[in-house]
Motif scaffolding. Sequence first.
Motif, mmCIF file in Angstrom:
data_model
loop_
_atom_site.group_PDB
_atom_site.id
_atom_site.type_symbol
_atom_site.label_atom_id
_atom_site.label_comp_id
_atom_site.label_asym_id
_atom_site.label_seq_id
_atom_site.Cartn_x
_atom_site.Cartn_y
_atom_site.Cartn_z
ATOM 1 N N THR A 175 0.706 -1.487 0.120
ATOM 2 C CA THR A 175 -0.117 0.190 -0.499
ATOM 3 C C THR A 175 0.467 1.248 -0.429
ATOM 4 O O THR A 175 2.039 1.102 0.287
ATOM 5 N N ALA A 176 0.375 2.045 -0.499
ATOM 6 C CA ALA A 176 0.799 3.472 -0.652
ATOM 7 C C ALA A 176 0.943 4.176 1.334
ATOM 8 O O ALA A 176 2.365 4.633 1.163
ATOM 9 N N THR A 177 0.563 3.691 2.115
ATOM 10 C CA THR A 177 1.236 4.147 3.106
ATOM 11 C C THR A 177 1.497 3.332 3.668
ATOM 12 O O THR A 177 2.811 3.428 4.327
ATOM 13 N N LEU A 178 2.240 1.654 3.695
ATOM 14 C CA LEU A 178 3.052 1.358 3.548
ATOM 15 C C LEU A 178 4.353 1.051 3.101
ATOM 16 O O LEU A 178 5.751 1.263 3.802
ATOM 17 N N LEU A 179 4.942 2.194 1.799
ATOM 18 C CA LEU A 179 5.751 2.517 0.727
ATOM 19 C C LEU A 179 6.045 3.803 2.065
ATOM 20 O O LEU A 179 7.187 4.504 2.049
ATOM 21 N N GLY A 180 5.262 4.827 2.661
ATOM 22 C CA GLY A 180 5.650 6.221 2.628
ATOM 23 C C GLY A 180 6.494 5.512 3.735
ATOM 24 O O GLY A 180 7.201 6.089 4.377
ATOM 25 N N GLN A 181 5.965 4.304 5.377
ATOM 26 C CA GLN A 181 6.615 4.516 6.530
ATOM 27 C C GLN A 181 8.081 3.893 6.418
ATOM 28 O O GLN A 181 9.064 3.759 6.523
ATOM 29 N N ALA A 182 8.544 3.102 4.831
ATOM 30 C CA ALA A 182 9.616 2.326 4.676
ATOM 31 C C ALA A 182 10.644 4.074 3.931
ATOM 32 O O ALA A 182 11.340 3.967 3.742
ATOM 33 N N LEU A 183 9.495 4.496 3.681
ATOM 34 C CA LEU A 183 10.527 5.820 3.050
ATOM 35 C C LEU A 183 11.046 6.918 3.695
ATOM 36 O O LEU A 183 12.229 7.472 4.155
ATOM 37 N N LEU A 184 10.184 6.678 5.052
ATOM 38 C CA LEU A 184 11.094 7.778 6.314
ATOM 39 C C LEU A 184 11.890 7.475 7.046
ATOM 40 O O LEU A 184 12.789 7.367 7.451
ATOM 41 N N ASP A 185 12.845 6.161 6.332
ATOM 42 C CA ASP A 185 14.239 5.930 7.004
ATOM 43 C C ASP A 185 14.976 6.479 5.980
ATOM 44 O O ASP A 185 16.124 5.542 7.009
ATOM 45 N N VAL A 186 14.242 6.631 4.772
ATOM 46 C CA VAL A 186 15.965 7.189 4.405
ATOM 47 C C VAL A 186 16.311 8.178 4.642
ATOM 48 O O VAL A 186 14.993 9.107 4.350
ATOM 49 N N ARG A 187 17.213 8.844 5.065
ATOM 50 C CA ARG A 187 17.470 9.482 5.911
ATOM 51 C C ARG A 187 17.490 10.536 4.599
ATOM 52 O O ARG A 187 18.089 12.208 4.480
ATOM 53 N N PRO A 286 7.644 15.766 9.319
ATOM 54 C CA PRO A 286 7.341 15.758 8.098
ATOM 55 C C PRO A 286 5.809 15.394 7.151
ATOM 56 O O PRO A 286 4.833 15.028 8.143
ATOM 57 N N LEU A 287 5.523 16.078 6.978
ATOM 58 C CA LEU A 287 5.027 15.799 6.221
ATOM 59 C C LEU A 287 4.209 14.619 5.264
ATOM 60 O O LEU A 287 2.964 13.539 5.515
ATOM 61 N N LEU A 288 5.100 13.785 5.167
ATOM 62 C CA LEU A 288 4.978 12.353 4.733
ATOM 63 C C LEU A 288 4.637 11.832 6.187
ATOM 64 O O LEU A 288 3.644 10.457 5.936
ATOM 65 N N GLY A 289 5.189 11.747 6.876
ATOM 66 C CA GLY A 289 4.709 11.153 7.791
ATOM 67 C C GLY A 289 3.371 11.375 8.605
ATOM 68 O O GLY A 289 3.121 10.544 9.333
ATOM 69 N N LEU A 290 3.103 12.720 8.362
ATOM 70 C CA LEU A 290 1.399 12.597 8.750
ATOM 71 C C LEU A 290 0.090 12.480 8.153
ATOM 72 O O LEU A 290 -0.553 12.107 8.445
ATOM 73 N N ARG A 291 0.781 12.180 6.614
ATOM 74 C CA ARG A 291 -0.104 10.842 6.244
ATOM 75 C C ARG A 291 0.195 9.366 6.229
ATOM 76 O O ARG A 291 -0.922 9.297 6.643
ATOM 77 N N VAL A 292 1.009 9.593 6.903
ATOM 78 C CA VAL A 292 1.277 7.380 6.730
ATOM 79 C C VAL A 292 1.123 6.921 7.950
ATOM 80 O O VAL A 292 1.401 5.910 8.533
ATOM 81 N N ALA A 293 1.481 7.665 8.944
ATOM 82 C CA ALA A 293 1.463 8.043 10.594
ATOM 83 C C ALA A 293 1.768 8.876 11.658
ATOM 84 O O ALA A 293 2.006 9.048 12.562
ATOM 85 N N ALA A 294 0.426 9.187 11.501
ATOM 86 C CA ALA A 294 -0.586 10.072 12.006
ATOM 87 C C ALA A 294 -0.705 10.450 13.320
ATOM 88 O O ALA A 294 -0.219 11.237 14.046
ATOM 89 N N ASP A 295 -1.143 8.968 13.765
ATOM 90 C CA ASP A 295 -0.953 8.670 15.219
ATOM 91 C C ASP A 295 0.210 8.531 16.275
ATOM 92 O O ASP A 295 0.475 9.297 17.004
ATOM 93 N N ASP A 296 1.359 8.045 15.026
ATOM 94 C CA ASP A 296 2.685 8.014 16.059
ATOM 95 C C ASP A 296 3.478 9.749 15.912
ATOM 96 O O ASP A 296 3.690 9.773 17.512
ATOM 97 N N PHE A 297 2.701 10.785 15.414
ATOM 98 C CA PHE A 297 3.128 11.992 15.223
ATOM 99 C C PHE A 297 2.751 12.470 16.475
ATOM 100 O O PHE A 297 2.574 13.698 17.082
ATOM 101 N N PHE A 298 0.955 12.459 16.200
ATOM 102 C CA PHE A 298 0.627 13.361 17.200
ATOM 103 C C PHE A 298 0.155 12.560 18.852
ATOM 104 O O PHE A 298 -0.146 13.786 19.813
ATOM 105 N N GLU A 299 0.876 11.466 18.980
ATOM 106 C CA GLU A 299 1.391 10.820 20.005
ATOM 107 C C GLU A 299 2.508 12.593 20.859
ATOM 108 O O GLU A 299 2.423 11.980 22.280
#
Length: 314
Positions: A175-187, A286-299
Amino acid sequence: MEHEVPKRRSSMARRRVTRLADRQGGVVSRRQAYDAGLTRGEVRAQVRAHRWQRVWSRSLCLHTGPVSEEGLDWAAVFEGGDRALLDAEASLVASGLQNYDVASRRVSVPRGVKPLVGTGLDIRRTRRWSADDRAPSGVPRTRVPVAAVRAAMWAASDKQAALLLTMPVQQGLTTATLLGQALLDVRRDQRRPLMHDVVLDLVGGARSLGELDFARECRRRGFPEPTRQTVRRGKDGRYYLDVCWDDFALVVEIDGIHHSWATTVVPDALRQNDVALAGATVLRLPLLGLRVAADDFFEQVERGLRAGGWRSAA
């Protein structure tokens, strides 16, 4: 009787090897053959009799016809050693990606492993290797989201990179969400901005999640109303903070992909340091993080508010 025991042992060993090969595209490693009970002489005899064939340097195919694609995948991993993983495009195809051909099989190994060379092989050491990235079953390979991101990073062109991110989602492999989560690891990677744009489009459009949307989400979660676009004055003039809670000494900066560009990295860092030195906690979202891991960031936002003294009505 004296000759029957070795024959029985050899026959049982060959049956074990055959059962193993049936699960690996007709291929076994030499180590697997020896562990199953075959001797080096017995293996050589099978090859010399043209009943088996060698595949690269560490594998055996238990017939002399064309080696299957699955068998070549296993053989490529065997060439890389115990911790090798099929990676990038080769991993995607092994996971079921259709209508895409690979010129060579990319195999990733940890640093410290000496890569081997073979026609159709691309074995490389990488600092990105991680046992956590391994797919749960089948030929040892990276998980689809990780493989897609790495395939895009290592692609020959931007067009190919976009294709390798898009096809696994279109074909239902991830899914696009899982792609986004994997992309967050690319610094760091020169293609990172492009990959962000493609994944954001796949998630549901590249529309920026602005401060109004952020504030609306804060209200939904019961957070206090933040102040948006607050003006601060630094050594080089005025600058704006995206979101802040002065009462709780918390600042949130919502980073679009432009924040990773070289022209903004230094000013952003200086601005963040100024705010931190003034006593506030600065969170970067990061905008991408808000799209794919919003709960983690708002926590994290909630933890920052509580650390500043906020207590929810509940």
